[in-house]
Design an enzyme around this catalytic site. Structure first.
Site, PDB file in Angstrom:
ATOM      1  N   LYS A  17     -23.436 -29.864  -7.699  1.00 58.07           N
ATOM      2  CA  LYS A  17     -23.461 -31.124  -8.454  1.00 58.07           C
ATOM      3  C   LYS A  17     -23.737 -30.893  -9.948  1.00 58.07           C
ATOM      4  O   LYS A  17     -23.106 -31.511 -10.794  1.00 58.07           O
ATOM      5  CB  LYS A  17     -24.523 -32.058  -7.849  1.00 58.07           C
ATOM      6  CG  LYS A  17     -24.694 -33.369  -8.581  1.00 58.07           C
ATOM      7  CD  LYS A  17     -25.519 -34.347  -7.777  1.00 58.07           C
ATOM      8  CE  LYS A  17     -26.964 -33.921  -7.668  1.00 58.07           C
ATOM      9  NZ  LYS A  17     -27.847 -34.480  -8.686  1.00 58.07           N
ATOM     10  N   ARG A  91     -31.804 -43.174  -5.363  1.00 56.18           N
ATOM     11  CA  ARG A  91     -32.317 -42.276  -4.331  1.00 56.18           C
ATOM     12  C   ARG A  91     -32.740 -43.054  -3.085  1.00 56.18           C
ATOM     13  O   ARG A  91     -33.038 -42.465  -2.066  1.00 56.18           O
ATOM     14  CB  ARG A  91     -33.568 -41.548  -4.826  1.00 56.18           C
ATOM     15  CG  ARG A  91     -33.351 -40.381  -5.759  1.00 56.18           C
ATOM     16  CD  ARG A  91     -33.230 -39.067  -5.017  1.00 56.18           C
ATOM     17  NE  ARG A  91     -34.046 -37.964  -5.502  1.00 56.18           N
ATOM     18  CZ  ARG A  91     -33.893 -37.282  -6.616  1.00 56.18           C
ATOM     19  NH1 ARG A  91     -32.977 -37.611  -7.474  1.00 56.18           N
ATOM     20  NH2 ARG A  91     -34.677 -36.259  -6.902  1.00 56.18           N
ATOM     21  N   ARG A 125     -29.603 -14.981  -2.012  1.00 53.96           N
ATOM     22  CA  ARG A 125     -30.322 -14.909  -3.286  1.00 53.96           C
ATOM     23  C   ARG A 125     -31.674 -14.199  -3.149  1.00 53.96           C
ATOM     24  O   ARG A 125     -32.499 -14.560  -2.320  1.00 53.96           O
ATOM     25  CB  ARG A 125     -30.533 -16.344  -3.784  1.00 53.96           C
ATOM     26  CG  ARG A 125     -30.747 -16.436  -5.273  1.00 53.96           C
ATOM     27  CD  ARG A 125     -31.118 -17.829  -5.684  1.00 53.96           C
ATOM     28  NE  ARG A 125     -30.033 -18.788  -5.639  1.00 53.96           N
ATOM     29  CZ  ARG A 125     -30.222 -20.102  -5.575  1.00 53.96           C
ATOM     30  NH1 ARG A 125     -31.443 -20.603  -5.522  1.00 53.96           N
ATOM     31  NH2 ARG A 125     -29.203 -20.914  -5.553  1.00 53.96           N
ATOM     32  N   ARG A 158     -37.297 -16.316  -2.378  1.00 55.87           N
ATOM     33  CA  ARG A 158     -38.162 -17.481  -2.617  1.00 55.87           C
ATOM     34  C   ARG A 158     -38.337 -18.258  -1.322  1.00 55.87           C
ATOM     35  O   ARG A 158     -37.383 -18.399  -0.556  1.00 55.87           O
ATOM     36  CB  ARG A 158     -37.506 -18.428  -3.630  1.00 55.87           C
ATOM     37  CG  ARG A 158     -37.588 -17.960  -5.038  1.00 55.87           C
ATOM     38  CD  ARG A 158     -37.329 -19.168  -5.954  1.00 55.87           C
ATOM     39  NE  ARG A 158     -37.145 -18.722  -7.319  1.00 55.87           N
ATOM     40  CZ  ARG A 158     -35.969 -18.647  -7.927  1.00 55.87           C
ATOM     41  NH1 ARG A 158     -34.880 -18.998  -7.306  1.00 55.87           N
ATOM     42  NH2 ARG A 158     -35.884 -18.229  -9.169  1.00 55.87           N
ATOM     43  N   ARG A 169     -34.342 -29.122   3.879  1.00 58.90           N
ATOM     44  CA  ARG A 169     -34.080 -29.880   2.653  1.00 58.90           C
ATOM     45  C   ARG A 169     -32.760 -30.662   2.791  1.00 58.90           C
ATOM     46  O   ARG A 169     -32.659 -31.807   2.398  1.00 58.90           O
ATOM     47  CB  ARG A 169     -34.013 -28.886   1.490  1.00 58.90           C
ATOM     48  CG  ARG A 169     -34.161 -29.488   0.130  1.00 58.90           C
ATOM     49  CD  ARG A 169     -34.651 -28.479  -0.898  1.00 58.90           C
ATOM     50  NE  ARG A 169     -33.715 -27.413  -1.171  1.00 58.90           N
ATOM     51  CZ  ARG A 169     -34.054 -26.130  -1.280  1.00 58.90           C
ATOM     52  NH1 ARG A 169     -35.293 -25.760  -1.169  1.00 58.90           N
ATOM     53  NH2 ARG A 169     -33.143 -25.212  -1.531  1.00 58.90           N
TER      54      ARG A 169
HETATM   55  P1  AMP Z   1     -34.585 -34.235  -9.756  1.00 60.66           P
HETATM   56  O1  AMP Z   1     -34.583 -33.480 -11.049  1.00 60.66           O
HETATM   57  O2  AMP Z   1     -33.453 -35.210  -9.632  1.00 60.66           O
HETATM   58  O3  AMP Z   1     -34.690 -33.335  -8.563  1.00 60.66           O
HETATM   59  O4  AMP Z   1     -35.906 -35.142  -9.743  1.00 60.66           O
HETATM   60  C1  AMP Z   1     -37.176 -34.560  -9.831  1.00 60.66           C
HETATM   61  C2  AMP Z   1     -38.212 -35.504  -9.257  1.00 60.66           C
HETATM   62  O5  AMP Z   1     -38.215 -36.737  -9.970  1.00 60.66           O
HETATM   63  C3  AMP Z   1     -37.994 -35.904  -7.805  1.00 60.66           C
HETATM   64  O6  AMP Z   1     -38.522 -34.953  -6.912  1.00 60.66           O
HETATM   65  C4  AMP Z   1     -38.745 -37.229  -7.738  1.00 60.66           C
HETATM   66  O7  AMP Z   1     -40.143 -37.015  -7.671  1.00 60.66           O
HETATM   67  C5  AMP Z   1     -38.441 -37.836  -9.087  1.00 60.66           C
HETATM   68  N1  AMP Z   1     -37.217 -38.657  -9.071  1.00 60.66           N
HETATM   69  C6  AMP Z   1     -36.013 -38.376  -9.651  1.00 60.66           C
HETATM   70  N2  AMP Z   1     -35.138 -39.367  -9.443  1.00 60.66           N
HETATM   71  C7  AMP Z   1     -35.784 -40.306  -8.709  1.00 60.66           C
HETATM   72  C8  AMP Z   1     -35.395 -41.564  -8.166  1.00 60.66           C
HETATM   73  N3  AMP Z   1     -34.150 -42.054  -8.328  1.00 60.66           N
HETATM   74  N4  AMP Z   1     -36.332 -42.264  -7.470  1.00 60.66           N
HETATM   75  C9  AMP Z   1     -37.579 -41.802  -7.301  1.00 60.66           C
HETATM   76  N5  AMP Z   1     -37.990 -40.611  -7.778  1.00 60.66           N
HETATM   77  C10 AMP Z   1     -37.113 -39.861  -8.482  1.00 60.66           C
END
Ligand code: AMP
Length: 219
Positions: A17, A91, A125, A158, A169
């Site tokens: 992505k 999300r 990895r 890791r 995940r």
């Molecule tokens: P990401 O970089 O998209 O993996 O986001 C990092 C963290 O930000 C996630 O693990 C969540 O804790 C929070 N986060 C990002 N996007 C959202 C969302 N749409 N709703 C709630 N939490 C979010």
């Protein structure tokens, strides 16, 4: 043809992505609105939102819906009439419902890569922890299996990259996104892009987007 595209990019961790989003931004005049990046920026400036979000982000939990929606609304307001591509948002089903009720979303670019392919990618990895050097047994193997090329020290995998962790995940991702994808499908805006390689998926995404808006650079 409409020159404005309001879209969402979705895809499991390891689906490519990030690479596809970067290519879209490079080729089209679209503002990339990443919820994770936004949260990290707020956290860095120790703002009200940032302070509230930190506990959730650092413990790997989702930030509360109402705060997230408000934060995204503010970001979208600042894009004004231009095109945008949401990444990491929505999300939850509620976030998706609010988004679709407030905006005319043209399309969801959903990357569908088989789990086995993602597992394979991550499985190979290995890292040299002290330096952060990353190897991949499939296409960037160390000269001596299991050892760092420079120091000869042992490589490790890791915890995050272990097959059982990755599988878990992916399962969580799938169950969280299912209701969102269903909603988008019902709204007639879901576009699935299937493939095992990013370079194979990209031309299809590109063709789809070229039908939606004019590229900003010569292709
Ligand atoms: P990401 O970089 O998209 O993996 O986001 C990092 C963290 O930000 C996630 O693990 C969540 O804790 C929070 N986060 C990002 N996007 C959202 C969302 N749409 N709703 C709630 N939490 C979010």
């Amino acid at each position: 043809m409409s020159r404005i595209f309001r879209g969402i990019i979705m895809g499991a961790p390891g689906s490519g992505k990030g690479t596809i989003a970067a290519r879209i931004i490079k080729h089209f005049n679209v503002k990339h609105v990443s919820s994770g990046d936004l949260l990290r920026a707020y956290m860095q400036e120790a703002s009200n939102w940032g302070t509230k979000a930190r506990a959730y982000v650092e413990s790997g939990q989702l930030v509360p819906d109402d705060m997230m929606v408000e934060m995204m609304e503010k970001a979208l307001l600042s894009v004004g009439h231009g095109s945008w591509l949401l990444d990491g948002f929505p999300r939850t089903r509620w976030q998706a419902e609010v988004l679709l009720s407030k905006h005319n979303v043209n399309g969801v670019i959903n990357l569908v890569v088989p789990y086995e392919v993602i597992l394979d990618r991550v499985k190979g990895r290995w890292i040299h922890e002290p330096s952060g050097r990353v190897y991949n047994m499939d296409f960037n193997a160390p000269k001596v299996p299991g050892l760092d090329d420079v120091t000869g020290e042992a490589l490790v995998q890791r915890v995050d990259d272990r097959p059982e962790t990755v599988r878990r995940r992916l399962e969580i991702y799938s169950s969280m996104t299912k209701p969102i994808l269903e909603l988008c499908d019902q709204a007639g805006i879901l576009n699935n892009f299937y493939g095992s390689k990013t370079d194979g998926i990209w031309p299809n995404v590109l063709n789809y987007l070229k039908e939606q808006m004019v590229p900003s650079v010569e292709l």
